[in-house]
Each structure stands twice: as structure tokens, then as C-alpha cells.
Write a protein that holds these residues in place. Structure first.
Motif, PDB file in Angstrom:
ATOM      1  N   ASP A 189       0.825  -1.218   0.000  1.00  0.00           N
ATOM      2  CA  ASP A 189       0.000   0.000   0.000  1.00  0.00           C
ATOM      3  C   ASP A 189       0.862   1.273   0.000  1.00  0.00           C
ATOM      4  O   ASP A 189       0.386   2.355   0.332  1.00  0.00           O
ATOM      5  CB  ASP A 189      -0.977  -0.009   1.187  1.00  0.00           C
ATOM      6  N   LYS A 192      -0.645   4.318  -1.690  1.00  0.00           N
ATOM      7  CA  LYS A 192      -1.893   4.928  -1.214  1.00  0.00           C
ATOM      8  C   LYS A 192      -1.603   6.267  -0.537  1.00  0.00           C
ATOM      9  O   LYS A 192      -0.538   6.441   0.076  1.00  0.00           O
ATOM     10  CB  LYS A 192      -2.584   3.995  -0.202  1.00  0.00           C
ATOM     11  N   ASP A 194      -2.679   7.472   2.103  1.00  0.00           N
ATOM     12  CA  ASP A 194      -2.538   7.423   3.562  1.00  0.00           C
ATOM     13  C   ASP A 194      -1.444   6.455   4.022  1.00  0.00           C
ATOM     14  O   ASP A 194      -1.438   6.012   5.168  1.00  0.00           O
ATOM     15  CB  ASP A 194      -3.873   7.052   4.209  1.00  0.00           C
ATOM     16  N   LEU A 197       0.469   7.349   7.172  1.00  0.00           N
ATOM     17  CA  LEU A 197      -0.363   7.264   8.376  1.00  0.00           C
ATOM     18  C   LEU A 197      -0.575   5.805   8.788  1.00  0.00           C
ATOM     19  O   LEU A 197      -0.554   5.454   9.965  1.00  0.00           O
ATOM     20  CB  LEU A 197      -1.707   7.939   8.099  1.00  0.00           C
ATOM     21  N   ARG A 198      -0.779   4.955   7.791  1.00  0.00           N
ATOM     22  CA  ARG A 198      -0.910   3.524   8.063  1.00  0.00           C
ATOM     23  C   ARG A 198       0.362   2.982   8.696  1.00  0.00           C
ATOM     24  O   ARG A 198       0.315   2.208   9.643  1.00  0.00           O
ATOM     25  CB  ARG A 198      -1.188   2.756   6.762  1.00  0.00           C
ATOM     26  N   ARG A 199       1.505   3.382   8.139  1.00  0.00           N
ATOM     27  CA  ARG A 199       2.772   2.862   8.643  1.00  0.00           C
ATOM     28  C   ARG A 199       3.014   3.331  10.074  1.00  0.00           C
ATOM     29  O   ARG A 199       3.529   2.602  10.909  1.00  0.00           O
ATOM     30  CB  ARG A 199       3.930   3.291   7.729  1.00  0.00           C
TER      31      ARG A 199
ATOM     32  N   TYR B 369       0.954  -8.494   6.415  1.00  0.00           N
ATOM     33  CA  TYR B 369       0.501  -7.114   6.235  1.00  0.00           C
ATOM     34  C   TYR B 369      -0.104  -6.942   4.838  1.00  0.00           C
ATOM     35  O   TYR B 369      -1.191  -6.388   4.679  1.00  0.00           O
ATOM     36  CB  TYR B 369       1.657  -6.124   6.433  1.00  0.00           C
ATOM     37  N   ASN B 370       0.602  -7.432   3.831  1.00  0.00           N
ATOM     38  CA  ASN B 370       0.122  -7.251   2.457  1.00  0.00           C
ATOM     39  C   ASN B 370      -1.170  -8.029   2.203  1.00  0.00           C
ATOM     40  O   ASN B 370      -2.026  -7.585   1.420  1.00  0.00           O
ATOM     41  CB  ASN B 370       1.218  -7.632   1.466  1.00  0.00           C
ATOM     42  N   VAL B 373      -3.878  -5.846   3.573  1.00  0.00           N
ATOM     43  CA  VAL B 373      -4.192  -4.759   2.633  1.00  0.00           C
ATOM     44  C   VAL B 373      -5.162  -5.259   1.550  1.00  0.00           C
ATOM     45  O   VAL B 373      -6.180  -4.633   1.258  1.00  0.00           O
ATOM     46  CB  VAL B 373      -2.901  -4.221   1.964  1.00  0.00           C
ATOM     47  N   ASP B 377      -9.061  -4.154   0.910  1.00  0.00           N
ATOM     48  CA  ASP B 377      -9.464  -3.522  -0.347  1.00  0.00           C
ATOM     49  C   ASP B 377     -10.588  -4.302  -1.015  1.00  0.00           C
ATOM     50  O   ASP B 377     -11.511  -3.707  -1.585  1.00  0.00           O
ATOM     51  CB  ASP B 377      -8.255  -3.386  -1.291  1.00  0.00           C
ATOM     52  N   TYR B 420      -4.973   6.592  13.835  1.00  0.00           N
ATOM     53  CA  TYR B 420      -5.167   6.696  12.386  1.00  0.00           C
ATOM     54  C   TYR B 420      -6.428   7.498  12.082  1.00  0.00           C
ATOM     55  O   TYR B 420      -6.415   8.437  11.268  1.00  0.00           O
ATOM     56  CB  TYR B 420      -5.274   5.308  11.741  1.00  0.00           C
ATOM     57  N   ASP B 423      -6.193  11.285  12.706  1.00  0.00           N
ATOM     58  CA  ASP B 423      -5.365  12.104  11.822  1.00  0.00           C
ATOM     59  C   ASP B 423      -5.631  11.873  10.334  1.00  0.00           C
ATOM     60  O   ASP B 423      -4.953  12.461   9.492  1.00  0.00           O
ATOM     61  CB  ASP B 423      -3.878  11.842  12.115  1.00  0.00           C
ATOM     62  N   ALA B 435      -8.516   1.052   5.984  1.00  0.00           N
ATOM     63  CA  ALA B 435      -7.379   1.176   6.900  1.00  0.00           C
ATOM     64  C   ALA B 435      -7.624   0.387   8.186  1.00  0.00           C
ATOM     65  O   ALA B 435      -6.707  -0.254   8.718  1.00  0.00           O
ATOM     66  CB  ALA B 435      -7.111   2.647   7.215  1.00  0.00           C
ATOM     67  N   LEU B 439      -5.263  -2.611   9.441  1.00  0.00           N
ATOM     68  CA  LEU B 439      -4.544  -2.543  10.714  1.00  0.00           C
ATOM     69  C   LEU B 439      -4.959  -3.676  11.655  1.00  0.00           C
ATOM     70  O   LEU B 439      -4.121  -4.297  12.292  1.00  0.00           O
ATOM     71  CB  LEU B 439      -4.774  -1.176  11.370  1.00  0.00           C
TER      72      LEU B 439
END
Lengths: 398, 449
Positions: A189, A192, A194, A197-199, B369-370, B373, B377, B420, B423, B435, B439
Motif C-alpha cells: 500500500d 496509497k 494514507d 499514516l498507516r505505517r 501485512y500485504n 491490505v 481492499d 489513524y 489524523d 485502513a 490494521l
């Protein structure tokens, strides 16, 4: 036996820090990630499954060899003759040509007392260098622990093409990084809006985490190491095109300016209980190919003079054929140490095929002596505290 | 007795299944923890559902593509997706979880050139499933005649005059007793006891497949001494019985089950307790599993988040939570698992896959993690439910946790997710939800069981 504090102290006093030179060839694109490129690098190649040493460094003229191996035994036209009545399996073409240039040291008949014939236990002993199981960390993991100044880069050791971290690289303090392809090694990602912010949130999972040994602590530590490694590697390998084999990947990492000095790869398929002639020949050809790929890539990166390769396997195999055209689990094995810094030729005492134990070779060289020589002369550190014993050393590396 | 709270039930389902969904958590919070254990270990469909039969899972409906000789057999990918589909959709999750455990324990890999092709692996998988909540002893006897394992460990070429020790050794070391509980002599003798099998051929529902056939004439007729018993002529199944009579046998299995479902560092007394359940029940796996899930060691809050899910559990759990089981979803799941280091039917070696921290090298963490994602999505882009239904979503980190079977988020995870949201520039539902799922699924809370 010394405790851990004494162990670390002994290491610090005893070890001369390795020499470092500035920046590898990719340093220009590595920017912040760039650290000194180590001047001594070691690739360990595991012949997974228990390679038949007698058909690798072959006593093809030996009458007992011919008698005990009517089926799998190799004939004169199936080896490339070297010294002392031995020949190298013909699949080892590149190794043979390096041997002729004095760049291959072969250590005969290496093992440990009371051989264990289990893949897992024997490999464990080889990887921990600890026949009495005093250590559960790997012998190179302990090398990393022993040489820990802050100047080291973020990725000191890599195992490539492995499903899991080999025990050889398991240390008390260092996470090693398992990679398949360098190109896989990025967050998908990143593009992207964001992403940052995600990281930030991902990193925050580890906020306030203590090293209490819990699975959660280990997990968030691994997450933090992952972020560090991804950032370092993506910075350092920007611009590399095409896919790389594991051996090429290790060479690339060595030159990537992230401090990589230890690599580990495996070739599987050596458990040749059946149809050994074709199976071992195919697998040794892959070993030979990997060795060639590694040195070729290292040469293009200007690293040839720093790199050493060594092989090991779970164990050697039974001296006599079995009836399935294969060999069963055995004991000692020859170790190959290769590279421009190596003192080529045969080292140690050849196996005695007249003096067997339950049909197996009696080891004549302790694996600790080989490791001690590689750590001392290949990596430039006192091996005694790392191995927990003062093994006699060989002159394998100049 | 364990408390009947929702958090404990979520813990049970993370270990004994692929995570609980909110409806399951609600149902078993009302019905009680004991009822949840009982349904899981008895293979009763969850929440009182009728037993279902999914035609798509019938082996006869699995497409065949590979040409083997003159016979069409399924491709490896077909049987991988069929199994992952079961994990995602099953109403008896412990059956699939135990099938996965058994596949890892008796690790056998796809080697079509050595007669270990998809029909043989499917037969083995069905054997695991049939015995997943049955008798360990029955399974051990069946395994020495399982064609995939026999070819994997060379028992198909273990001949009277020339024994091959591979199966005998691994049967004792890895499958039933553990190192230190037999001698090299026992191995050589047991290899002789396992002689007499050869590969035969049988017509199955999906077509012909290889099987092991015992020919008494080819069995070693000599006397053997195994574990100090004999001398006598051991037949293959007598060897299995003798191995299971060793004191080490129930302790070995008890430890492995505890390591799988409770903790990597069990006490000797806990192992002994579960071992006694195996002995007194005559090797019944449900008896041992019931004792495990009802133990203080399992139900204690300190047991939570003590194991790392394998990639299979991680992926099946993620897809299951969002009810994603289309062919496309499952196919993606297979590739996420592969990136994270696990290929069904292709374990790295005869010892099976890594466990716990063995899964969490940087490559494995990144792959998870991937996958998170991609799953996020997918969910945001195309909800799997009816167009008239709203997309499954939550409005708080804890709400998302509930959807994924994590009823108690760690404070760090909650605060990272809240940070997250606070912000984020793009505060549309789609951006926030993507997101949040990314996460949550990449958090330690979801990967730990």
C-alpha cells in the motif's frame, strides 16, 4: 561453563573487530541506509536431506568403495580426478574448475562423535555446532551476537529461499531476514495517499512493549524489524531489475550497503534412499549452479575477494548401497570451503572404508574444527567463546 | 469451571477453529462455554445448524486438468482451494483445524513423480478428516497403509531382502514416540516388520488412484526384536500396536496437542494429565481435546495470545470473518498463504511447518501485512453479501475486533487504530474501513491465538 555475561565479556575482549570499507557499489542509491560494506562475507549452502559425501568427493579408485557400492558407486568416467585418488562428481563443473585454481578447500570426513541418524537431530547438531546440545542458538547466530557494535547495518544476515529461519542464524539478539525475492519485500500500500499514516499506526502496535519474552513481545519486535528491513532494503536495492536466484540475491545483499555479511541458502532433495544416481546428480548440478551464480554476481559487484562459500549437509550416507538404488542415513561428510581467499586442496584425513561402525564412516575431523577455522580466518573473530571450546584449527583460509 | 464469557469463547474459537464471528460469540455466550467445547469436539454443526452438504466440495465436482498417463486428475491448486474453501465455510471448524494439525504432523508433500499426486493426497486428507475427532490408534494403523505417506517415506521400496528404514524411523521419531524413545536397532527391526507392501491401483470416485497392497509372501519371515519384545515375526500392524504400547506414545501425542492448542512450554504434569485421558479413553482424540479445552491452563487469561497462527489459520480466519468464499477470494487466499510461507500439501520437510516465532521472520510479517491490505481492499470494493444488504462494518476499533473474533484489543492496538482515524485526511467510510481492516488484520492481536 561460563554464564552469558562472562560469555559476552570474553567475546568483546577476544575479538578483533572486522575491517570495514566504505560503501558498496549501490551506495549511491542507498542514501540514508548506506553503511559500510563488510570486507569478509560468508555464504553457507545447506545440502538439505543428507548429501552422499562418498559420491561427492569420490574415492573412485578404492577397492572397498567399488565392492561396497556395486550400484550407486561412480566409475572413473563419472568423476573429474583431483588429488589423492579422489574425484569430484562430474556435476560439480564450476567447483572443479575452481579447484584447479586452488580456490576449493575440501575437508575430509567431518562429523562429531556418536553420530545421530535423524535428519532433525543431526542437522540441529551441525547448525548449533553443539553435539552435547549445550547451545540452542546457531553457530553463526552466536557470531552475530558476539560482534555487535552499533556500526553494523540493519540486515547483517540473510537466509534466502527458506521457509523459515535456519537455526544456523538464530541468535539471542539478532533477527535474521528470510526473503524469497527482493521485489516481494515491500508494503503493497506504499502508493496509497494514507501510506505514511498507516505505517505510523503499524509501528505503534509495539509502543510500550517490553521484552518480557511473551509471544506478543516477540511479534511486535518482529514487526519493528520488518519495517526497518523493508526500508533499508528498498532504499538499497532501488534500480535492480529482473528476478534473482537465491544465490544471486545473497550476493546482491552483500553489496547493498545494508551491512549484510552472512548468507544462507539451501538446495533440497539429497535424501537419496532411492534412485540416487540421477537424483544426486541433478541436485549437485543445482549446487554447482548456485555457487557459480554467487561468484559471478559477487564479481560484478566487485566483492569476489571478500566472499567465501561453505557447504554442509545433515549427515553423510551409509557406505554400502541399499537395494533401492540409494543409500540410507550415515555419519560423516566432506565439507567444501570455496573462494579466492581459500587454501585449495585436500585437508584432514580421508575416510577409512575398512574401518566402519555399523556400516558407517568413523568421523576423523570434528565439525568444530572446521567452524573454528572459518570463524577465525574467514570472519576474523576468535572462535573459542562462540563455539564454547578451543578446537584445533585448520589452515583453510589464507 | 471456566466462566461463560464472550472473551473466553473467542479464545476457544481462535484455537479450536478459525475464529468466531459475532453471531457465534452471541450464541455460545448464551449457551455456555461447555456447550461450545462440546459442539466443537463432537463435530456438531455450530449454533444448532443442520449438517450441510456442499456439492462444490464433493470430490467428484472438483475439476480435473492434469494428464497423468491417460488419466485426468485434479491440479494441485484445485485441491488446495477445495480445502481452504472448507476451512472458510465449515460449520464444524475443529474438524478442519484437526485435519490441518494432522497434515502438519504426518507431513507429506506433493510429488507427482513419486506417485504422490492429487488423488493420493486427497485420499490422505479425507483419512485425516474422517479421524480428526476419532481414534489416534485407528489413524496410526491406517497411516502405514496410506499410499502418499508410504511413497513419501519409501515404504513402497522397503523389501524383505533390502529393508528401507525411512518409514520405520520417522514413524517412531516424528509420528508416535519422539527422539530418545527407541534405538537404532529398533529402527532396523521395525523396517523389516514394515515389509510386504507394494503399490496397487484402485478405481475411485474421481478415477483410478494408487493404493498400498499387502502381500504376505513379500513380508520378512524372520524373527525380530522391537522394543525388547520378541523374538517373533512382527506383522506391520503388530509393530504399530507395539509402538503405541510404549509409555512414550501417549505422552508424545499429548505434548504435541498441547503445544498446538495451548502453549509451547507445557508443564510435565499437564502433559501427563492429557496423556492419561488418551490412555483411559483408548486413544480417543475428543477425550484429550475436551480435557485440554476445559483445563485451567487453557482457560486462564494468561494463556491468551500465546501462540502464533499459521498462515492457513490467519488467511482462513480473515476470509471467514468477512464471509468471503468465492472462487476468486479463495484463490487469492492461497497466494497470501504462500507468500506467508505455507503451501497446503507441500510442507517443507517431513517434520512439517514451523510453529509460533518460526512464522514471524520479516518475510512472514510483511506477507501478512500485504494480505491484510488486499483483504481490506476487496471488502471495501465489493462486498460479498446481497446488494440490498449493507456492507459489514464497525465504527470503533473494538467493533472491528469483534468482527474478526478478537473481543479484547490490546491497548496499543486500539490506540494505534484510533490515532489513524483521528489524523486521517480522507474520512470517507471506504478509506477508514480499508485502513481499519488492514490494521486489525496486521495487528499482533489477530495473528496471535
Amino acid at each position: 561453563m561460563m554464564n552469558r555475561r562472562e560469555f559476552l565479556k570474553a567475546i568483546t575482549l577476544a575479538s578483533a573487530a572486522p575491517l570495514w570499507v566504505r560503501l558498496g557499489p549501490l551506495a549511491g542509491s542507498a542514501a540514508d541506509a548506506a553503511v559500510a560494506t563488510p570486507d569478509r562475507m560468508l555464504l553457507v549452502l545447506w545440502l538439505n536431506g543428507g548429501n552422499d559425501g562418498l559420491n561427492t568427493v569420490v574415492p573412485y579408485l578404492n577397492a572397498d568403495y567399488k565392492r561396497l557400492r556395486p550400484t550407486v558407486g561412480l566409475k572413473a568416467d563419472e568423476v573429474n580426478p583431483i588429488d589423492g585418488g579422489f574425484g569430484l562428481h562430474k556435476a560439480l563443473k564450476r567447483v572443479y574448475s575452481m579447484y584447479q585454481q586452488n580456490q576449493v578447500a575440501i575437508v575430509h570426513n567431518v562429523g562429531y562423535s556418536k553420530p545421530n541418524y535423524s535428519h532433525f537431530e543431526s542437522t540441529y547438531i551441525w547448525e548449533t555446532a553443539s553435539p552435547e546440545q549445550r547451545f540452542h542458538t546457531g553457530w553463526l547466530g552466536r557470531y552475530l551476537d558476539a560482534t555487535d557494535p552499533a556500526s553494523h547495518g540493519p540486515v547483517r544476515a540473510v537466509a534466502v529461499g527458506m521457509d523459515q529461519l535456519p537455526r544456523t542464524l538464530i541468535s539471542e539478539r539478532y533477527g535474521a531476514t528470510a526473503l524469497n525475492r527482493l521485489s516481494d519485500f515491500s508494503f503493497t500500500d506504499d502508493a496509497k495517499p494514507d501510506a505514511a499514516l498507516r505505517r505510523r499506526a503499524f509501528k505503534a502496535f509495539g509502543n510500550g512493549a517490553g521484552a518480557d519474552g511473551s509471544m506478543r513481545a516477540k511479534f511486535v519486535e518482529a514487526q519493528a524489524e520488518t519495517v526497518t528491513a523493508v526500508e533499508a532494503i528498498s532504499g538499497a536495492t532501488k534500480g535492480i531489475k529482473g528476478s534473482l536466484t537465491p544465490a544471486q540475491t545473497v550476493a546482491t545483499m552483500f553489496g547493498a550497503g545494508v551491512g549484510t555479511e552472512i548468507g544462507f541458502i539451501q538446495i533440497s532433495g539429497f535424501d537419496t534412499h532411492t534412485s540416487q544416481r540421477s537424483a544426486q546428480s541433478n541436485q549437485l548440478a543445482q549446487v554447482d549452479k548456485a555457487i557459480g551464480e554467487f561468484f559471478d554476481k559477487a564479481a560484478t559487484l566487485g566483492l569476489s575477494d571478500r566472499a567465501t562459500v561453505m557447504t554442509f549437509s545433515d549427515f553423510g550416507r551409509r557406505v554400502g548401497d541399499n537395494a533401492s538404488g540409494g543409500t540410507d542415513h550415515g555419519s560423516s561428510e566432506p565439507i567444501l570451503v570455496m573462494g579466492p581467499r581459500v587454501r585449495g586442496g585436500l585437508h584432514g584425513t580421508a575416510p577409512d572404508l575398512k574401518d566402519l561402525q555399523d556400516g558407517n564412516l568413523k568421523p576423523s575431523m570434528n565439525l568444530g574444527s572446521v567452524y573454528a577455522s572459518v570463524i577465525a580466518d574467514g570472519l576474523g573473530v576468535d572462535p573459542t567463546p562462540i563455539l564454547g571450546a578451543d578446537y584445533p584449527r585448520l589452515s583453510l583460509i589464507g | 469451571m471456566p466462566g461463560d464469557d464472550r472473551t473466553l469463547i473467542a479464545h476457544l474459537f481462535r484455537r479450536a477453529g478459525f475464529g468466531a464471528r459475532p453471531a457465534e460469540l452471541d450464541y455460545y455466550t448464551r449457551a455456555g462455554y461447555s456447550k461450545a467445547v462440546q459442539d466443537l469436539v463432537s463435530g456438531t454443526p455450530l449454533m444448532g445448524a443442520e449438517p450441510s452438504f456442499d456439492e462444490a466440495l464433493d470430490p467428484i465436482n472438483i475439476p480435473v486438468q492434469n494428464l497423468r498417463g491417460r488419466v485426468l486428475v485434479p491440479a494441485l491448486n484445485d485441491i488446495q482451494t477445495a480445502w481452504l474453501h472448507r476451512m472458510v465455510t465449515t460449520s464444524t471448524p475443529l474438524v478442519e483445524r484437526m485435519t490441518l494439525f494432522l497434515h502438519d504432523h504426518w507431513a507429506t508433500a506433493y510429488r507427482p513423480g513419486d506417485n504422490i499426486d492429487t488423488p493420493e493426497l486427497t485420499a490422505q486428507n479425507n483419512l485425516f478428516r474422517a479421524n480428526a475427532l476419532g481414534s489416534w490408534k485407528t489413524l496410526c494403523h491406517a497411516m502405514i497403509e496410506d499410499v502418499a505417506l508410504s511413497c513419501w517415506l519409501d515404504n513402497n521400496v522397503n523389501m524383505m531382502r533390502h529393508p528401507n528404514e525411512n518409514l520405520a524411523r520417522e514413524f517412531m521419531e516424528l509420528f508416535t514416540l519422539g527422539p530418545g524413545n527407541y534405538t537404532e536397532y529398533d529402527i532396523r527391526e521395525a523396517a523389516r516388520a514394515l515389509t510386504g507392501y507394494e503399490i496397487g491401483y484402485r478405481l475411485d470416485l474421481t478415477g483410478p488412484r494408487n493404493v498400498m497392497v499387502f502381500k504376505a509372501a513379500n513380508h520378512d519371515k524372520g524373527d525380530m526384536i522391537i522394543f525388547g519384545m520378541g523374538p517373533k515375526n512382527f506383522m506391520p500392524h503388530e509393530f504399530v500396536d507395539t509402538a503405541l504400547m510404549q509409555d512414550a506414545a501417549p505422552l508424545f501425542l499429548a505434548r504435541k496437542l498441547i503445544e498446538t492448542f495451548v502453549t509451547p512450554t507445557p508443564t510435565a504434569s499437564f502433559v501427563a494429565r492429557i496423556s492419561r485421558e488418551l490412555v483411559s479413553s483408548g486413544w480417543q482424540l475428543p477425550a484429550a481435546l475436551t480435557a485440554i479445552f476445559n483445563s485451567a491452563e487453557f482457560t486462564s487469561p494468561s494463556a491468551r495470545a500465546g501462540l502464533v497462527k499459521s498462515p492457513a489459520e490467519f488467511v482462513a480466519g480473515g476470509l471467514r470473518a468477512l464471509s468471503r468464499a468465492s472462487g476468486d477470494d479463495i484463490q487469492r487466499g492461497i497466494s497470501w498463504m504462500q507468500r506467508a510461507g505455507q503451501v497446503l500439501y507441500d510442507p517443507p520437510n517431513v517434520g512439517g511447518w514451523p510453529v509460533n516465532d518460526g512464522w514471524i521472520g520479516a518475510g512472514g510479517i510483511l506477507a501478512r501485512y500485504n494480505a491484510a491490505v488486499a483483504l481490506a481492499d476487496l471488502h471495501v470494493a465489493q462486498a460479498p453479501l446481497l446488494p440490498t444488504e449493507p456492507r459489514l462494518r464497525a465504527t470503533t476499533p473494538d467493533g472491528w475486533g469483534d468482527i474478526f473474533g478478537v473481543t479484547e484489543l490490546a491497548p496499543e492496538t486500539r490506540s494505534a487504530m484510533e490515532g489513524y482515524v483521528r489524523d486521517a485526511k480522507d474520512k470517507t467510510d471506504n478509506a477508514i474501513d480499508a485502513a481499519m481492516i488492514t490494521l486489525l488484520v496486521s495487528s499482533p492481536d489477530f495473528s496471535l491465538a
